[in-house]
Design a protein around this motif. Structure first.
Motif, PDB file in Angstrom:
ATOM      1  N   ASN A   1      17.562  31.494 -29.372  1.00 28.23           N
ATOM      2  CA  ASN A   1      16.238  31.000 -29.747  1.00 28.23           C
ATOM      3  C   ASN A   1      15.945  29.709 -29.009  1.00 28.23           C
ATOM      4  OD1 ASN A   1      15.223  32.883 -31.707  1.00 28.23           O
ATOM      5  ND2 ASN A   1      16.917  32.230 -33.000  1.00 28.23           N
ATOM      6  N   LEU A   2      14.876  29.737 -28.213  1.00 26.56           N
ATOM      7  CA  LEU A   2      14.473  28.575 -27.428  1.00 26.56           C
ATOM      8  C   LEU A   2      13.150  28.047 -27.956  1.00 26.56           C
ATOM      9  CD1 LEU A   2      15.069  29.957 -23.818  1.00 26.56           C
ATOM     10  CD2 LEU A   2      16.634  28.560 -25.192  1.00 26.56           C
ATOM     11  N   LEU A   3      13.123  26.776 -28.328  1.00 25.85           N
ATOM     12  CA  LEU A   3      11.885  26.115 -28.726  1.00 25.85           C
ATOM     13  C   LEU A   3      11.430  25.294 -27.524  1.00 25.85           C
ATOM     14  CD1 LEU A   3       9.769  25.382 -30.860  1.00 25.85           C
ATOM     15  CD2 LEU A   3      11.329  23.539 -31.624  1.00 25.85           C
ATOM     16  N   LEU A   4      10.240  25.570 -27.023  1.00 18.51           N
ATOM     17  CA  LEU A   4       9.729  24.854 -25.858  1.00 18.51           C
ATOM     18  C   LEU A   4       8.958  23.621 -26.297  1.00 18.51           C
ATOM     19  CD1 LEU A   4       8.279  27.816 -23.735  1.00 18.51           C
ATOM     20  CD2 LEU A   4      10.641  26.996 -23.887  1.00 18.51           C
ATOM     21  N   ASP A   5       9.233  22.489 -25.650  1.00 11.47           N
ATOM     22  CA  ASP A   5       8.383  21.346 -25.936  1.00 11.47           C
ATOM     23  C   ASP A   5       7.014  21.628 -25.317  1.00 11.47           C
ATOM     24  OD1 ASP A   5       8.156  20.296 -23.302  1.00 11.47           O
ATOM     25  OD2 ASP A   5       9.249  18.477 -23.744  1.00 11.47           O
ATOM     26  N   THR A   6       6.036  20.851 -25.668  1.00  3.31           N
ATOM     27  CA  THR A   6       4.652  21.141 -25.300  1.00  3.31           C
ATOM     28  C   THR A   6       4.459  21.252 -23.795  1.00  3.31           C
ATOM     29  OG1 THR A   6       3.959  19.976 -27.297  1.00  3.31           O
ATOM     30  CG2 THR A   6       2.260  20.389 -25.629  1.00  3.31           C
ATOM     31  N   HIS A   7       5.005  20.301 -23.040  1.00  9.34           N
ATOM     32  CA  HIS A   7       4.798  20.323 -21.590  1.00  9.34           C
ATOM     33  C   HIS A   7       5.557  21.465 -20.924  1.00  9.34           C
ATOM     34  CE1 HIS A   7       2.332  16.749 -21.394  1.00  9.34           C
ATOM     35  NE2 HIS A   7       3.131  16.217 -22.293  1.00  9.34           N
ATOM     36  N   VAL A   8       6.742  21.767 -21.396  1.00 10.32           N
ATOM     37  CA  VAL A   8       7.484  22.907 -20.848  1.00 10.32           C
ATOM     38  C   VAL A   8       6.720  24.194 -21.133  1.00 10.32           C
ATOM     39  CG1 VAL A   8       9.604  24.274 -21.026  1.00 10.32           C
ATOM     40  CG2 VAL A   8       9.748  21.775 -20.903  1.00 10.32           C
ATOM     41  N   ALA A   9       6.174  24.326 -22.330  1.00 14.07           N
ATOM     42  CA  ALA A   9       5.409  25.528 -22.686  1.00 14.07           C
ATOM     43  C   ALA A   9       4.186  25.687 -21.788  1.00 14.07           C
ATOM     44  CB  ALA A   9       4.997  25.470 -24.152  1.00 14.07           C
ATOM     45  N   LEU A  10       3.449  24.598 -21.566  1.00 21.05           N
ATOM     46  CA  LEU A  10       2.270  24.666 -20.699  1.00 21.05           C
ATOM     47  C   LEU A  10       2.654  24.998 -19.261  1.00 21.05           C
ATOM     48  CD1 LEU A  10       0.169  21.698 -22.083  1.00 21.05           C
ATOM     49  CD2 LEU A  10      -0.394  24.127 -22.224  1.00 21.05           C
ATOM     50  N   ARG A  11       3.734  24.409 -18.784  1.00 19.18           N
ATOM     51  CA  ARG A  11       4.184  24.703 -17.417  1.00 19.18           C
ATOM     52  C   ARG A  11       4.634  26.147 -17.285  1.00 19.18           C
ATOM     53  NH1 ARG A  11       7.564  19.066 -16.706  1.00 19.18           N
ATOM     54  NH2 ARG A  11       5.722  17.753 -16.579  1.00 19.18           N
ATOM     55  N   ALA A  12       5.231  26.681 -18.332  1.00 14.89           N
ATOM     56  CA  ALA A  12       5.711  28.060 -18.287  1.00 14.89           C
ATOM     57  C   ALA A  12       4.559  29.058 -18.210  1.00 14.89           C
ATOM     58  CB  ALA A  12       6.600  28.356 -19.493  1.00 14.89           C
ATOM     59  N   ILE A  13       3.512  28.846 -18.999  1.00 12.15           N
ATOM     60  CA  ILE A  13       2.419  29.823 -19.000  1.00 12.15           C
ATOM     61  C   ILE A  13       1.556  29.733 -17.749  1.00 12.15           C
ATOM     62  CG2 ILE A  13       2.315  30.111 -21.499  1.00 12.15           C
ATOM     63  CD1 ILE A  13      -0.224  28.280 -21.435  1.00 12.15           C
ATOM     64  N   THR A  14       1.611  28.595 -17.052  1.00  8.81           N
ATOM     65  CA  THR A  14       0.834  28.457 -15.820  1.00  8.81           C
ATOM     66  C   THR A  14       1.703  28.675 -14.584  1.00  8.81           C
ATOM     67  OG1 THR A  14       1.201  26.057 -15.737  1.00  8.81           O
ATOM     68  CG2 THR A  14      -0.794  26.835 -16.873  1.00  8.81           C
ATOM     69  N   ASP A  15       2.987  28.986 -14.813  1.00  9.96           N
ATOM     70  CA  ASP A  15       3.943  29.157 -13.711  1.00  9.96           C
ATOM     71  C   ASP A  15       3.906  27.951 -12.767  1.00  9.96           C
ATOM     72  OD1 ASP A  15       6.028  30.536 -12.516  1.00  9.96           O
ATOM     73  OD2 ASP A  15       4.701  31.543 -11.098  1.00  9.96           O
ATOM     74  N   SER A  16       3.856  26.790 -13.356  1.00  9.86           N
ATOM     75  CA  SER A  16       3.754  25.537 -12.609  1.00  9.86           C
ATOM     76  C   SER A  16       5.004  25.290 -11.767  1.00  9.86           C
ATOM     77  CB  SER A  16       3.593  24.377 -13.595  1.00  9.86           C
ATOM     78  OG  SER A  16       3.728  23.134 -12.940  1.00  9.86           O
ATOM     79  N   PRO A  17       4.826  24.763 -10.566  1.00  8.82           N
ATOM     80  CA  PRO A  17       5.998  24.374  -9.769  1.00  8.82           C
ATOM     81  C   PRO A  17       6.771  23.222 -10.409  1.00  8.82           C
ATOM     82  CG  PRO A  17       3.950  23.768  -8.645  1.00  8.82           C
ATOM     83  CD  PRO A  17       3.575  24.552  -9.864  1.00  8.82           C
ATOM     84  N   ARG A  18       6.165  22.546 -11.388  1.00 11.05           N
ATOM     85  CA  ARG A  18       6.860  21.465 -12.100  1.00 11.05           C
ATOM     86  C   ARG A  18       7.846  21.995 -13.133  1.00 11.05           C
ATOM     87  NH1 ARG A  18       2.903  17.108 -14.247  1.00 11.05           N
ATOM     88  NH2 ARG A  18       4.873  16.042 -14.533  1.00 11.05           N
ATOM     89  N   LEU A  19       7.797  23.318 -13.417  1.00  9.63           N
ATOM     90  CA  LEU A  19       8.786  23.927 -14.315  1.00  9.63           C
ATOM     91  C   LEU A  19      10.075  24.096 -13.527  1.00  9.63           C
ATOM     92  CD1 LEU A  19       9.213  25.215 -17.149  1.00  9.63           C
ATOM     93  CD2 LEU A  19       8.699  27.409 -16.063  1.00  9.63           C
ATOM     94  N   SER A  20      11.149  23.534 -14.036  1.00 10.38           N
ATOM     95  CA  SER A  20      12.416  23.583 -13.293  1.00 10.38           C
ATOM     96  C   SER A  20      12.957  25.007 -13.211  1.00 10.38           C
ATOM     97  CB  SER A  20      13.453  22.680 -13.969  1.00 10.38           C
ATOM     98  OG  SER A  20      13.894  23.257 -15.176  1.00 10.38           O
ATOM     99  N   ASP A  21      13.781  25.242 -12.216  1.00 11.55           N
ATOM    100  CA  ASP A  21      14.416  26.553 -12.064  1.00 11.55           C
ATOM    101  C   ASP A  21      15.272  26.882 -13.284  1.00 11.55           C
ATOM    102  OD1 ASP A  21      13.239  26.927  -9.579  1.00 11.55           O
ATOM    103  OD2 ASP A  21      14.998  26.209  -8.469  1.00 11.55           O
ATOM    104  N   LYS A  22      15.947  25.866 -13.820  1.00 13.24           N
ATOM    105  CA  LYS A  22      16.787  26.066 -15.005  1.00 13.24           C
ATOM    106  C   LYS A  22      15.947  26.516 -16.199  1.00 13.24           C
ATOM    107  CE  LYS A  22      20.060  23.579 -17.969  1.00 13.24           C
ATOM    108  NZ  LYS A  22      20.710  22.289 -18.236  1.00 13.24           N
ATOM    109  N   ALA A  23      14.801  25.853 -16.411  1.00 14.74           N
ATOM    110  CA  ALA A  23      13.924  26.220 -17.519  1.00 14.74           C
ATOM    111  C   ALA A  23      13.391  27.633 -17.329  1.00 14.74           C
ATOM    112  CB  ALA A  23      12.769  25.234 -17.636  1.00 14.74           C
ATOM    113  N   ARG A  24      12.970  27.946 -16.129  1.00 19.36           N
ATOM    114  CA  ARG A  24      12.428  29.268 -15.833  1.00 19.36           C
ATOM    115  C   ARG A  24      13.472  30.353 -16.102  1.00 19.36           C
ATOM    116  NH1 ARG A  24       8.131  29.363 -12.907  1.00 19.36           N
ATOM    117  NH2 ARG A  24       8.711  27.455 -11.810  1.00 19.36           N
ATOM    118  N   GLU A  25      14.705  30.088 -15.676  1.00 13.23           N
ATOM    119  CA  GLU A  25      15.800  31.048 -15.887  1.00 13.23           C
ATOM    120  C   GLU A  25      16.065  31.276 -17.370  1.00 13.23           C
ATOM    121  OE1 GLU A  25      20.602  31.090 -15.242  1.00 13.23           O
ATOM    122  OE2 GLU A  25      19.386  30.121 -13.701  1.00 13.23           O
ATOM    123  N   LEU A  26      16.107  30.200 -18.150  1.00 11.25           N
ATOM    124  CA  LEU A  26      16.350  30.323 -19.592  1.00 11.25           C
ATOM    125  C   LEU A  26      15.216  31.068 -20.292  1.00 11.25           C
ATOM    126  CD1 LEU A  26      17.772  26.758 -20.289  1.00 11.25           C
ATOM    127  CD2 LEU A  26      19.018  28.912 -20.574  1.00 11.25           C
TER     128      LEU A  26
END
Length: 128
Positions: free
Chosen positions: A2-27
């Motif tokens: 179970n992964l709880l995303l903080d607000t900025h990580v969640a926003l970066r994930a849904i926009t596929d932002s380049p600011r989302l780290s590779d580690k975060a994307r993998e998880l």
């Protein structure tokens, strides 16, 4: 997991932002992951978007729709989550982040964050 995303990580994930780290994307994309967004993050997005904050480019309603489309689960804020904030050390002053830390600790979940100060709360926080 179970992964709880903080607000900025969640926003970066849904926009596929380049600011989302590779580690975060993998998880987040792991087939073993169940990804959660807290109601506190929706609240934070709605407040900051309504104030015209540039770091919140979408409204709370838009965020809900995007998170649902991504298949994320929503974590409500329970009274126990709010009360658990009292027991947290004062590492961080942001009320939204403190609530996310309390939720992750109580549930238990892994909190994915880009904020190094949150990592001081313990090994349930994954700095990404």
């Amino acid at each position: 997991m179970n992964l709880l995303l903080d607000t900025h990580v969640a926003l970066r994930a849904i926009t596929d932002s380049p600011r989302l780290s590779d580690k975060a994307r993998e998880l987040i994309l792991s087939p073993r992951a169940r990804v959660w967004v807290s109601a506190a993050s929706i609240w934070e997005i709605a407040i900051k978007h309504s104030l015209g904050r540039g770091d919140m480019p979408i409204s709370g309603e838009e965020a809900i729709a995007h998170f649902r489309a991504a298949g994320y689960q929503f974590l409500p804020v329970e009274p126990e989550h709010a009360a658990a904030i009292e027991g947290l050390p004062k590492h961080h002053q942001d009320p939204f982040d403190r609530l996310l830390a309390a939720q992750a600790q109580l549930e238990p979940m892994r909190l994915l964050t880009h904020d190094p100060m949150l990592a001081l709360y313990g090994d349930f926080v994954f700095p990404v």
